[in-house]
Design a protein around this motif. Structure first.
Motif, PDB file in Angstrom:
ATOM      1  N   GLY A 299       0.501  -1.644   0.082  1.00 27.02           N
ATOM      2  CA  GLY A 299      -0.180   0.264  -0.297  1.00 27.02           C
ATOM      3  C   GLY A 299       0.692   0.992  -0.047  1.00 27.02           C
ATOM      4  O   GLY A 299       2.078   1.168  -0.246  1.00 27.02           O
ATOM      5  N   SER A 300       0.215   2.154   0.708  1.00 28.55           N
ATOM      6  CA  SER A 300       0.748   4.178  -0.082  1.00 28.55           C
ATOM      7  C   SER A 300      -0.349   4.498   1.102  1.00 28.55           C
ATOM      8  O   SER A 300      -1.385   4.486   1.231  1.00 28.55           O
ATOM      9  CB  SER A 300       0.852   3.963  -1.258  1.00 28.55           C
ATOM     10  OG  SER A 300      -0.497   4.166  -1.986  1.00 28.55           O
ATOM     11  N   ALA A 301       0.005   5.105   1.983  1.00 28.39           N
ATOM     12  CA  ALA A 301      -0.636   6.765   2.440  1.00 28.39           C
ATOM     13  C   ALA A 301       0.141   8.012   2.571  1.00 28.39           C
ATOM     14  O   ALA A 301       1.597   8.122   2.109  1.00 28.39           O
ATOM     15  CB  ALA A 301      -0.310   6.205   4.155  1.00 28.39           C
ATOM     16  N   TRP A 309      -2.876   9.926   9.136  1.00 31.60           N
ATOM     17  CA  TRP A 309      -2.644   8.242   7.939  1.00 31.60           C
ATOM     18  C   TRP A 309      -3.873   8.255   6.912  1.00 31.60           C
ATOM     19  O   TRP A 309      -4.983   8.282   7.934  1.00 31.60           O
ATOM     20  CB  TRP A 309      -2.166   7.304   9.092  1.00 31.60           C
ATOM     21  CG  TRP A 309      -1.579   6.855   7.853  1.00 31.60           C
ATOM     22  CD1 TRP A 309      -2.988   5.868   7.187  1.00 31.60           C
ATOM     23  CD2 TRP A 309      -0.476   5.638   7.996  1.00 31.60           C
ATOM     24  NE1 TRP A 309      -1.485   4.486   6.300  1.00 31.60           N
ATOM     25  CE2 TRP A 309      -0.732   4.619   6.329  1.00 31.60           C
ATOM     26  CE3 TRP A 309       0.491   6.014   7.744  1.00 31.60           C
ATOM     27  CZ2 TRP A 309       0.489   3.927   6.620  1.00 31.60           C
ATOM     28  CZ3 TRP A 309       1.855   4.699   7.151  1.00 31.60           C
ATOM     29  CH2 TRP A 309       1.804   4.543   6.396  1.00 31.60           C
ATOM     30  N   ARG A 310      -3.902   7.910   5.998  1.00 27.75           N
ATOM     31  CA  ARG A 310      -4.224   7.776   5.290  1.00 27.75           C
ATOM     32  C   ARG A 310      -3.878   7.525   4.052  1.00 27.75           C
ATOM     33  O   ARG A 310      -3.182   7.833   3.226  1.00 27.75           O
ATOM     34  CB  ARG A 310      -5.188   9.298   4.316  1.00 27.75           C
ATOM     35  CG  ARG A 310      -6.385  10.550   5.509  1.00 27.75           C
ATOM     36  CD  ARG A 310      -7.499  10.131   6.235  1.00 27.75           C
ATOM     37  NE  ARG A 310      -7.683  10.867   6.934  1.00 27.75           N
ATOM     38  CZ  ARG A 310      -7.287  11.103   8.734  1.00 27.75           C
ATOM     39  NH1 ARG A 310      -6.811  10.149   8.915  1.00 27.75           N
ATOM     40  NH2 ARG A 310      -7.711  12.413   8.610  1.00 27.75           N
ATOM     41  N   GLY A 311      -4.916   6.225   3.724  1.00 26.05           N
ATOM     42  CA  GLY A 311      -3.687   5.602   2.714  1.00 26.05           C
ATOM     43  C   GLY A 311      -4.804   3.941   2.049  1.00 26.05           C
ATOM     44  O   GLY A 311      -5.651   4.295   3.071  1.00 26.05           O
ATOM     45  N   LEU A 325     -11.116 -11.064   2.843  1.00 25.00           N
ATOM     46  CA  LEU A 325      -9.616 -10.106   3.856  1.00 25.00           C
ATOM     47  C   LEU A 325      -8.467  -9.649   2.761  1.00 25.00           C
ATOM     48  O   LEU A 325      -7.760  -8.881   3.370  1.00 25.00           O
ATOM     49  CB  LEU A 325      -9.279 -10.990   4.261  1.00 25.00           C
ATOM     50  CG  LEU A 325     -10.428 -11.493   5.879  1.00 25.00           C
ATOM     51  CD1 LEU A 325      -9.219 -12.656   6.868  1.00 25.00           C
ATOM     52  CD2 LEU A 325     -10.844 -11.100   6.214  1.00 25.00           C
ATOM     53  N   ASP A 326      -8.505  -9.964   1.099  1.00 24.65           N
ATOM     54  CA  ASP A 326      -8.128  -9.404   1.083  1.00 24.65           C
ATOM     55  C   ASP A 326      -8.555  -8.763  -0.509  1.00 24.65           C
ATOM     56  O   ASP A 326      -7.522  -8.108  -0.923  1.00 24.65           O
ATOM     57  CB  ASP A 326      -7.470 -11.000  -0.343  1.00 24.65           C
ATOM     58  CG  ASP A 326      -6.118 -11.413   0.523  1.00 24.65           C
ATOM     59  OD1 ASP A 326      -5.787 -10.859   0.669  1.00 24.65           O
ATOM     60  OD2 ASP A 326      -6.666 -12.626   0.346  1.00 24.65           O
ATOM     61  N   SER A 327      -9.850  -7.929   0.358  1.00 29.52           N
ATOM     62  CA  SER A 327     -10.379  -6.343  -0.794  1.00 29.52           C
ATOM     63  C   SER A 327      -8.525  -5.065  -0.531  1.00 29.52           C
ATOM     64  O   SER A 327      -8.444  -5.735   0.014  1.00 29.52           O
ATOM     65  CB  SER A 327     -11.105  -6.025  -0.523  1.00 29.52           C
ATOM     66  OG  SER A 327     -12.683  -7.212  -0.241  1.00 29.52           O
ATOM     67  N   LYS A 328      -9.243  -4.376  -1.156  1.00 27.27           N
ATOM     68  CA  LYS A 328      -8.970  -2.912  -1.572  1.00 27.27           C
ATOM     69  C   LYS A 328      -8.727  -2.519  -0.204  1.00 27.27           C
ATOM     70  O   LYS A 328     -10.281  -2.245  -0.404  1.00 27.27           O
ATOM     71  CB  LYS A 328      -8.427  -2.556  -2.559  1.00 27.27           C
ATOM     72  CG  LYS A 328      -8.197  -0.766  -2.611  1.00 27.27           C
ATOM     73  CD  LYS A 328      -8.161  -0.059  -3.572  1.00 27.27           C
ATOM     74  CE  LYS A 328      -7.603   0.962  -3.756  1.00 27.27           C
ATOM     75  NZ  LYS A 328      -7.205   1.643  -5.075  1.00 27.27           N
ATOM     76  N   LEU A 329      -8.196  -2.301   0.815  1.00 23.22           N
ATOM     77  CA  LEU A 329      -8.274  -1.600   1.553  1.00 23.22           C
ATOM     78  C   LEU A 329      -8.627   0.068   1.561  1.00 23.22           C
ATOM     79  O   LEU A 329      -7.052   0.736   1.168  1.00 23.22           O
ATOM     80  CB  LEU A 329      -7.941  -1.828   3.294  1.00 23.22           C
ATOM     81  CG  LEU A 329      -8.201  -3.713   3.508  1.00 23.22           C
ATOM     82  CD1 LEU A 329      -7.379  -3.652   5.023  1.00 23.22           C
ATOM     83  CD2 LEU A 329      -9.420  -4.285   3.544  1.00 23.22           C
ATOM     84  N   ARG A 330      -9.106   0.744   2.195  1.00 19.59           N
ATOM     85  CA  ARG A 330      -8.881   1.982   3.386  1.00 19.59           C
ATOM     86  C   ARG A 330      -8.167   2.237   4.604  1.00 19.59           C
ATOM     87  O   ARG A 330      -8.628   1.464   5.625  1.00 19.59           O
ATOM     88  CB  ARG A 330      -9.959   3.465   2.757  1.00 19.59           C
ATOM     89  CG  ARG A 330     -10.790   3.025   1.624  1.00 19.59           C
ATOM     90  CD  ARG A 330      -9.838   3.617   0.721  1.00 19.59           C
ATOM     91  NE  ARG A 330      -9.220   4.722   0.596  1.00 19.59           N
ATOM     92  CZ  ARG A 330      -9.595   6.446   0.800  1.00 19.59           C
ATOM     93  NH1 ARG A 330     -10.736   6.412  -0.230  1.00 19.59           N
ATOM     94  NH2 ARG A 330      -9.258   7.149   0.727  1.00 19.59           N
ATOM     95  N   GLU A 331      -6.769   2.819   4.576  1.00 15.83           N
ATOM     96  CA  GLU A 331      -6.012   2.695   5.928  1.00 15.83           C
ATOM     97  C   GLU A 331      -6.728   4.075   6.362  1.00 15.83           C
ATOM     98  O   GLU A 331      -6.364   5.657   5.652  1.00 15.83           O
ATOM     99  CB  GLU A 331      -5.322   2.657   5.724  1.00 15.83           C
ATOM    100  CG  GLU A 331      -4.889   0.992   5.069  1.00 15.83           C
ATOM    101  CD  GLU A 331      -3.934   0.729   4.932  1.00 15.83           C
ATOM    102  OE1 GLU A 331      -3.039  -0.862   4.387  1.00 15.83           O
ATOM    103  OE2 GLU A 331      -2.711   1.393   5.143  1.00 15.83           O
TER     104      GLU A 331
END
Length: 597
Positions: A299-301, A309-311, A325-331
């Motif tokens: 990922g990146s942030a 932190w927004r990633g 569980l391997d879906s694209k996540l927003r962090e």
């Protein structure tokens, strides 16, 4: 979700968008100086700004904003220098400027301006932490957040209360925000001009017995937020000189909890994209403590304000289900000022309904603890093996090196590696129940292990939930439920502050009718719940010819969790339940995605 015993405004009279933004939970009080003309009966645009502004020093921000926001001899830009907000708040403002006022700005420029404003015209960490739930896309019960009925009616009837709490403004700026809401949203005038305590009475409320004119909601809200969410606060004064480029490179110990899927431990490696940059790339490995499965992510942030932190991150495997569980996540995470700890939520789903609750601890060579397993220990139990997960743990542990507090004895160290130690515990018959801290090798994990006397009830989370119909033209909005065994705590009473969660439990999930209308039979139409996993899948949207009056498949039901191996005093299985509303899709989405998109 909000509820109140006060009379409420009918649905046809509610605003379709935001109302007056109110202040944050800081206890700092700064009373603004005012002119005699600065009264609720005068136009705030004629008021004189007495408070010191925050100069705008960034050349790009001055270029893009200065054509409309005039500068003074101190470097202040009108309006902007008297507002502080979160990254999401400033991004929302820039989008409004583009749509309503013709601001010409590229996406790259918008991100740069947002980064500057949210950093140097933002919130201090202590001010931002209570409102992180908005950026984390959590749903909270407003009764525990909104301080009084006036703010519930003027603000929280339309916003999550974190929306108004995400900014700090001068007295004049709060009043000008009221003006904006009056201009843009037709029912704002009605709500603002109702008297305090009227509860939206149709006649606007009666005058007090003393004969004085009743205080309007707008006046009371303006007074509260000017005192409780002022532009200048001790927290901001202390944080402003400490702002710097965050130093987050290195390895971080991860502990995470995913409702319905249990706990995870792992490690995140963080590296800056360039020297001195506030942008980072990440590599993460998570291991499930329930089934041992391993999930890797890249990922990146971007870091705003030195701590926000927004990633995003992507799993290595191809996704096959909405709750994969391997879906694209927003962090979204909040970093402590010492940059040794972070907390937040990694989420996904059309309505952000799935998400890990995440804690990061910096690996700096010293021992660190992420989690323990088993989930809980019963008073009087003997010989229970407990796994301690962490980093840099001592490999030569002795029983006296591990401490769970009085009444819990470490009888044996079974094994010890830098990342995992296994110990055997005995719990005394007179041990005090509650959440125990763990100390090992100088590292402490607070509330690491519940010790309990008995399971007193079952609680389902979320206690109130919202799902969205979809699958034809619109995406579905799912809801994941989880069931936990709970203790009444030391006072022996259910539902008091000393109650605590013991552990997740195995249950059978089902739906039951929430009776509102005798003929609606919502349980037959709203959707289905997986009896083993607790994942609710809503029905399709659109009129349903099988339903009376051809109505849509919306409705209200109980989500029922029946324990498989826990029984109450009556010998029957313990049961918990949650209230679920299944509603129509969100047909119109306001363009307010997170800043990092």
């Amino acid at each position: 979700m909000t509820s109140t015993a006060r009379p409420r405004l009918g649905w046809h009279r509610l605003p379709v968008a935001a109302l007056l933004a109110a202040g944050a939970l800081t206890t700092s009080v700064v009373v603004a100086q005012t002119d005699e003309t600065d009264t609720p009966d005068t136009d705030a645009s004629t008021w004189v700004e007495h408070e010191a502004g925050i100069p705008v020093t960034d050349p790009l921000t001055r270029e893009k904003c200065g054509t409309c926001h005039t500068a003074d001899d101190k470097g202040n830009l009108s309006r902007i220098s008297w507002i502080r907000s979160t990254p999401e708040g400033w991004a929302q403002t820039i989008k409004r400027m583009v749509k309503l006022n013709g601001l010409d700005i590229t996406p790259q420029e918008a991100r740069a301006v947002t980064t500057y404003l949210s950093t140097y015209h933002g919130l201090a960490p202590e001010e931002a932490k209570p409102v992180m739930y908005l950026a984390e896309k959590r749903i909270l019960q407003s009764e525990a957040i909104v301080p009084n009925d006036t703010l519930r009616e003027t603000c929280a009837s339309c916003h999550a209360f974190a929306q108004p709490m995400s900014s700090r403004r001068s007295h004049r700026e709060w009043a000008l925000l009221q003006n904006m809401h009056r201009a843009l949203y037709s029912t704002a005038d009605f709500i603002y001009d109702t008297p305090v305590g009227s509860g939206y009475d149709e006649d606007g409320g009666s005058a007090p017995e003393d004969g004085k004119p009743p205080v309007k909601q707008a006046t009371a809200a303006l007074e509260w937020l000017s005192k409780n969410a002022p532009l200048h606060t001790p927290e901001w004064a202390a944080w402003r000189p400490r702002i710097k480029t965050p130093q987050l490179a290195g390895k971080w110990l991860v502990s995470a909890d995913l409702p319905g899927r249990g706990r995870f431990v792992g490690e995140m490696t963080v590296a800056p994209k360039a020297p001195g940059s506030n942008e980072f790339v990440t590599s993460t490995v998570l291991r499930s403590l329930e089934d041992g499965s391993v999930h890797t992510r890249k990922g990146s942030a971007l870091i705003y304000t030195g701590f926000s932190w927004r990633g995003t991150s992507d799993g290595a495997a191809k996704t096959t289900a909405p709750d994969d569980l391997d879906s694209k996540l927003r962090e979204t995470m909040w970093f402590a000022p010492d940059q040794a700890l972070a907390m937040g939520r990694w989420y996904w789903g059309e309505y952000h309904e799935f998400g890990f609750d995440v804690t990061l601890r910096r690996e700096a060579g010293a021992p660190a603890v992420a989690a323990v397993s088993s989930d809980a220990l019963k008073i009087g139990s003997k010989g229970t093996q407990v796994h301690i997960y962490g980093a840099n743990l001592p490999t030569s542990l002795t029983p006296t090196d591990v401490d769970f507090g009085s009444g819990v004895t470490v009888s044996k160290v079974v094994s010890a590696t830098p990342n995992e130690a296994v110990v055997t515990l005995d719990v005394a018959a007179n041990a005090v129940p509650g959440l125990r801290d763990l100390s090992v090798g100088g590292a402490v994990l607070a509330k690491a292990l519940p010790v309990y006397a008995s399971v007193d009830y079952v609680k389902v989370t979320p206690e109130t939930a919202l799902a969205h119909l979809g699958g034809i033209k619109f995406a579905k909005g799912y809801e994941q439920f989880a069931a936990y065994a709970y203790s009444n705590g030391p006072d022996g009473k259910r539902g008091t502050d000393d109650d605590f969660a013991i552990r997740p439990i195995d249950v059978t999930w089902s739906l039951a009718e929430f009776t509102t209308t005798t003929y609606d039979n919502d349980v037959k139409f709203v959707g289905t719940i997986d009896p083993a996993k607790g994942l609710f899948t809503p029905n399709v949207e659109g009129p349903d010819p099988a339903r009376r009056f051809g109505r849509n498949n919306y409705g209200e039901v109980w989500v029922v969790a029946t324990a498989k191996d826990l029984k109450g005093a009556d010998g029957k299985p313990l049961i918990g339940r949650s209230y679920l509303v299944t509603t129509v899709p969100t047909y119109k989405r306001w363009d307010q995605p997170e800043v990092s998109e």
